[in-house]
Design a protein around this motif. Structure first.
Motif, mmCIF file in Angstrom:
data_model
loop_
_atom_site.group_PDB
_atom_site.id
_atom_site.type_symbol
_atom_site.label_atom_id
_atom_site.label_comp_id
_atom_site.label_asym_id
_atom_site.label_seq_id
_atom_site.Cartn_x
_atom_site.Cartn_y
_atom_site.Cartn_z
ATOM 1 N N LEU A 90 45.019 31.313 53.660
ATOM 2 C CA LEU A 90 45.969 30.685 54.588
ATOM 3 C C LEU A 90 46.913 31.702 55.216
ATOM 4 C CD1 LEU A 90 46.904 27.410 52.653
ATOM 5 C CD2 LEU A 90 45.774 27.547 54.877
ATOM 6 N N ARG A 91 47.094 32.828 54.550
ATOM 7 C CA ARG A 91 47.945 33.893 55.085
ATOM 8 C C ARG A 91 47.135 34.892 55.911
ATOM 9 N NH1 ARG A 91 52.934 33.422 55.593
ATOM 10 N NH2 ARG A 91 53.224 35.657 55.320
ATOM 11 N N GLY A 92 45.824 34.655 56.032
ATOM 12 C CA GLY A 92 44.986 35.542 56.838
ATOM 13 C C GLY A 92 44.329 36.652 56.063
ATOM 14 N N ALA A 93 44.375 36.584 54.736
ATOM 15 C CA ALA A 93 43.821 37.669 53.911
ATOM 16 C C ALA A 93 42.305 37.575 53.794
ATOM 17 C CB ALA A 93 44.449 37.638 52.527
ATOM 18 N N LYS A 94 41.704 38.725 53.521
ATOM 19 C CA LYS A 94 40.296 38.823 53.178
ATOM 20 C C LYS A 94 40.217 38.874 51.653
ATOM 21 C CE LYS A 94 35.906 39.838 54.471
ATOM 22 N NZ LYS A 94 35.107 39.069 55.455
ATOM 23 N N ILE A 95 39.372 38.012 51.065
ATOM 24 C CA ILE A 95 39.254 37.977 49.612
ATOM 25 C C ILE A 95 38.159 38.936 49.162
ATOM 26 C CG2 ILE A 95 38.942 36.519 47.602
ATOM 27 C CD1 ILE A 95 41.388 35.820 49.360
ATOM 28 N N VAL A 96 38.478 39.773 48.197
ATOM 29 C CA VAL A 96 37.504 40.710 47.624
ATOM 30 C C VAL A 96 37.239 40.266 46.193
ATOM 31 C CG1 VAL A 96 37.017 43.105 47.020
ATOM 32 C CG2 VAL A 96 38.343 42.582 49.096
ATOM 33 N N PHE A 97 36.018 39.772 45.976
ATOM 34 C CA PHE A 97 35.645 39.243 44.666
ATOM 35 C C PHE A 97 35.109 40.350 43.760
ATOM 36 C CE2 PHE A 97 34.853 35.597 47.597
ATOM 37 C CZ PHE A 97 35.844 34.759 47.107
ATOM 38 N N VAL A 98 35.507 40.284 42.485
ATOM 39 C CA VAL A 98 35.085 41.255 41.480
ATOM 40 C C VAL A 98 34.390 40.505 40.345
ATOM 41 C CG1 VAL A 98 35.951 42.863 39.728
ATOM 42 C CG2 VAL A 98 36.855 42.949 42.052
ATOM 43 N N ASP A 99 33.384 41.118 39.764
ATOM 44 C CA ASP A 99 32.615 40.485 38.701
ATOM 45 C C ASP A 99 33.492 40.211 37.474
ATOM 46 O OD1 ASP A 99 30.274 39.374 37.744
ATOM 47 O OD2 ASP A 99 29.328 41.292 37.224
ATOM 48 N N ILE A 100 33.010 39.292 36.627
ATOM 49 C CA ILE A 100 33.746 38.906 35.430
ATOM 50 C C ILE A 100 33.167 39.559 34.173
ATOM 51 C CG2 ILE A 100 34.501 36.697 36.362
ATOM 52 C CD1 ILE A 100 32.220 35.376 34.709
ATOM 53 N N ARG A 101 33.940 39.491 33.110
ATOM 54 C CA ARG A 101 33.465 39.873 31.783
ATOM 55 C C ARG A 101 32.720 38.689 31.181
ATOM 56 N NH1 ARG A 101 38.369 42.588 28.449
ATOM 57 N NH2 ARG A 101 37.177 41.505 26.846
ATOM 58 N N PRO A 102 31.545 38.893 30.605
ATOM 59 C CA PRO A 102 30.815 37.763 30.038
ATOM 60 C C PRO A 102 31.436 37.203 28.764
ATOM 61 C CG PRO A 102 29.654 39.808 29.589
ATOM 62 C CD PRO A 102 30.777 40.151 30.526
ATOM 63 N N ASP A 103 32.281 38.005 28.095
ATOM 64 C CA ASP A 103 32.851 37.515 26.833
ATOM 65 C C ASP A 103 33.997 36.538 27.045
ATOM 66 O OD1 ASP A 103 34.563 39.471 27.810
ATOM 67 O OD2 ASP A 103 34.770 40.542 25.904
ATOM 68 N N THR A 104 34.857 36.781 28.055
ATOM 69 C CA THR A 104 36.024 35.924 28.278
ATOM 70 C C THR A 104 35.945 35.110 29.569
ATOM 71 O OG1 THR A 104 37.213 37.678 29.447
ATOM 72 C CG2 THR A 104 37.555 37.516 27.050
ATOM 73 N N MET A 105 35.026 35.454 30.457
ATOM 74 C CA MET A 105 34.917 34.841 31.788
ATOM 75 C C MET A 105 36.087 35.239 32.700
ATOM 76 S SD MET A 105 32.042 33.267 31.405
ATOM 77 C CE MET A 105 31.826 32.173 32.806
ATOM 78 N N ASN A 106 36.851 36.225 32.274
ATOM 79 C CA ASN A 106 37.949 36.755 33.085
ATOM 80 C C ASN A 106 37.475 37.913 33.955
ATOM 81 O OD1 ASN A 106 39.946 35.013 32.133
ATOM 82 N ND2 ASN A 106 40.511 36.371 30.441
ATOM 83 N N ILE A 107 38.260 38.263 34.963
ATOM 84 C CA ILE A 107 37.950 39.400 35.813
ATOM 85 C C ILE A 107 37.754 40.652 34.956
ATOM 86 C CG2 ILE A 107 40.380 40.015 36.209
ATOM 87 C CD1 ILE A 107 39.591 40.662 39.146
ATOM 88 N N ASP A 108 36.760 41.453 35.309
ATOM 89 C CA ASP A 108 36.506 42.701 34.590
ATOM 90 C C ASP A 108 37.503 43.745 35.081
ATOM 91 O OD1 ASP A 108 35.565 45.129 33.542
ATOM 92 O OD2 ASP A 108 33.473 44.491 33.654
ATOM 93 N N GLU A 109 38.459 44.058 34.227
ATOM 94 C CA GLU A 109 39.531 44.981 34.591
ATOM 95 C C GLU A 109 39.008 46.364 34.937
ATOM 96 O OE1 GLU A 109 38.929 45.206 30.160
ATOM 97 O OE2 GLU A 109 39.048 43.605 31.658
ATOM 98 N N ASN A 110 37.836 46.714 34.427
ATOM 99 C CA ASN A 110 37.273 48.039 34.683
ATOM 100 C C ASN A 110 36.582 48.156 36.038
ATOM 101 O OD1 ASN A 110 38.017 49.210 32.125
ATOM 102 N ND2 ASN A 110 36.450 47.900 31.209
ATOM 103 N N LEU A 111 36.448 47.038 36.747
ATOM 104 C CA LEU A 111 35.803 47.049 38.066
ATOM 105 C C LEU A 111 36.803 46.877 39.208
ATOM 106 C CD1 LEU A 111 32.688 44.793 37.336
ATOM 107 C CD2 LEU A 111 32.823 47.292 37.305
#
Length: 375
Positions: A90-111
């Motif tokens: 809504l603010r005009g941003a481009k979303i950059v998606f990053v893969d998740i960790r399979p153990d927690t389903m959270n964003i992979d901090e290392n990527l």
């Protein structure tokens, strides 16, 4: 039929709603809005709390306070609810998606670092199932590249990362009090942050762009249109319901952990046999028993399991369809790197019934039927 979710009534919800009506002020920012805010400030050790009409609106406020502009890039996982992305689109941003960790389903901090460009303005970690992302690493990256961090803690109320409440670690945190959450006001949320410098701008934004909050505090003799704003303030009746839930926080938390622990203990044998995977909570994280899920070997087995449980009177659910694979995700975002786990893991996950009034008999029946399923 065993429902997937039922909103809890645990104490003074109806009494407080009646009291809110008797107060003669239903529009918001009254007695119960203030009580909820003060409770969260004390409980979560956070300086500013703004109750909102939804977590979606809390995220929109955070995007505005981050001064996101058209063309900016915002990093987040694709495995999340649409509101996480919508607020920034809504603010005009481009979303950059990053893969998740399979153990927690959270964003992979290392990527995350490899996804950062000169257009990146913010990182939005999503604390899936009330299990904290690796915030130390994320905050280090934010400091290194001068980025804002907006925690989507919709599922993270009363969950902690190394002793800090989720939502209070980044620049902004966003909570949900939707009826599917641990503590509810029907529809509602909250924006929280530590830096007092954002207080006045947040007040103006939440009050339709006016300095109405100052007027009610007697700091100005009339309120005026000051800046961009919208209507993000919930009614006192919603806040009254929520305050009754917050008062019984320990009671609700204890019951949900009992359900979580029962599932976890009584499904262990299936994990040992390689038929399912159970949730994982990293060291240093204290989860809030927001949900209990299992992961089957593949999509085909998951589909059969959900259908089988429905035939046996048990409502279950899978969760998000990854945003990057949706029409809007393709339009407003891009995936950084390779989708190794996001789609695969999302297709394996099944959420089991989890709500305050779930009986021991129902829990036993659910586990029994899962044990009898031919994986």
């Amino acid at each position: 039929m065993i429902d997937f979710n039922r909103p809890a009534i645990v104490g003074n919800e109806l009494k407080y709603i009646q009291d809110a009506v008797a107060q003669g002020m239903l529009c918001g920012d009254g007695k119960y809005t203030k009580l909820c805010s003060e409770w969260m400030k004390k409980r979560f050790d956070v300086n500013q709390v703004f109750l909102t009409t939804s977590c979606t609106h809390a995220l929109e406020m955070a995007a505005f306070l981050c001064d996101i502009q058209p063309g900016d890039e915002v990093i987040m996982p694709s495995y999340t609810f649409v509101s996480t992305a919508d607020a920034f689109v809504l603010r005009g941003a481009k979303i950059v998606f990053v893969d998740i960790r399979p153990d927690t389903m959270n964003i992979d901090e290392n990527l995350i670092e490899q996804a950062i460009t000169d257009k990146t303005r913010a990182i939005v970690p999503v604390h899936y199932a009330g299990v904290g992302c690796e915030m130390n690493k994320i905050m280090e990256l934010a400091k290194k590249y001068n980025l804002k961090v907006v925690e989507d803690a919709a599922q993270g109320v009363e969950a902690y990362y190394h002793g800090k409440a989720l939502g209070t670690i980044g620049d902004f945190g966003c909570y949900s009090f939707h009826e599917t959450k641990n503590y509810t006001m029907g529809e509602g949320g909250a924006l929280v942050f530590q830096k007092d410098e954002y207080q006045e701008k947040a007040e103006i934004l939440r009050e339709k762009g006016t300095d109405r909050s100052k007027f009610f505090r007697g700091q100005v003799d009339k309120y005026r249109w000051i800046d961009y704003g919208s209507s993000y303030l919930p009614s006192e009746m919603n806040a009254a319901y929520l305050y009754a839930q917050l008062e019984e926080c320990e009671k609700i938390n204890h019951k949900r952990h009992e359900i979580y622990d029962y599932y976890h203990a009584n499904l262990k044998n299936l994990e040992d046999e390689g038929k399912i995977q159970r949730p994982f909570v990293p060291e240093g994280c204290v989860h809030n028993a927001h949900m209990y899920y299992i992961k089957t070997r593949d999509l085909s087995i998951r589909s059969r399991l959900i259908a089988y449980l429905k035939e046996n009177g048990i409502c279950t659910a899978f969760h998000y369809v990854p945003l990057h694979s949706s029409p809007a995700g393709e339009k407003f975002g891009r995936f950084s790197g390779e989708d190794v786990y996001t789609t695969r893991e999302s297709e394996r996950l099944v959420r089991l019934p989890m709500f305050y009034d779930l009986s021991e008999t129902d829990m036993e029946y659910i586990v029994e039927k899962i044990q009898q399923f031919e994986f």
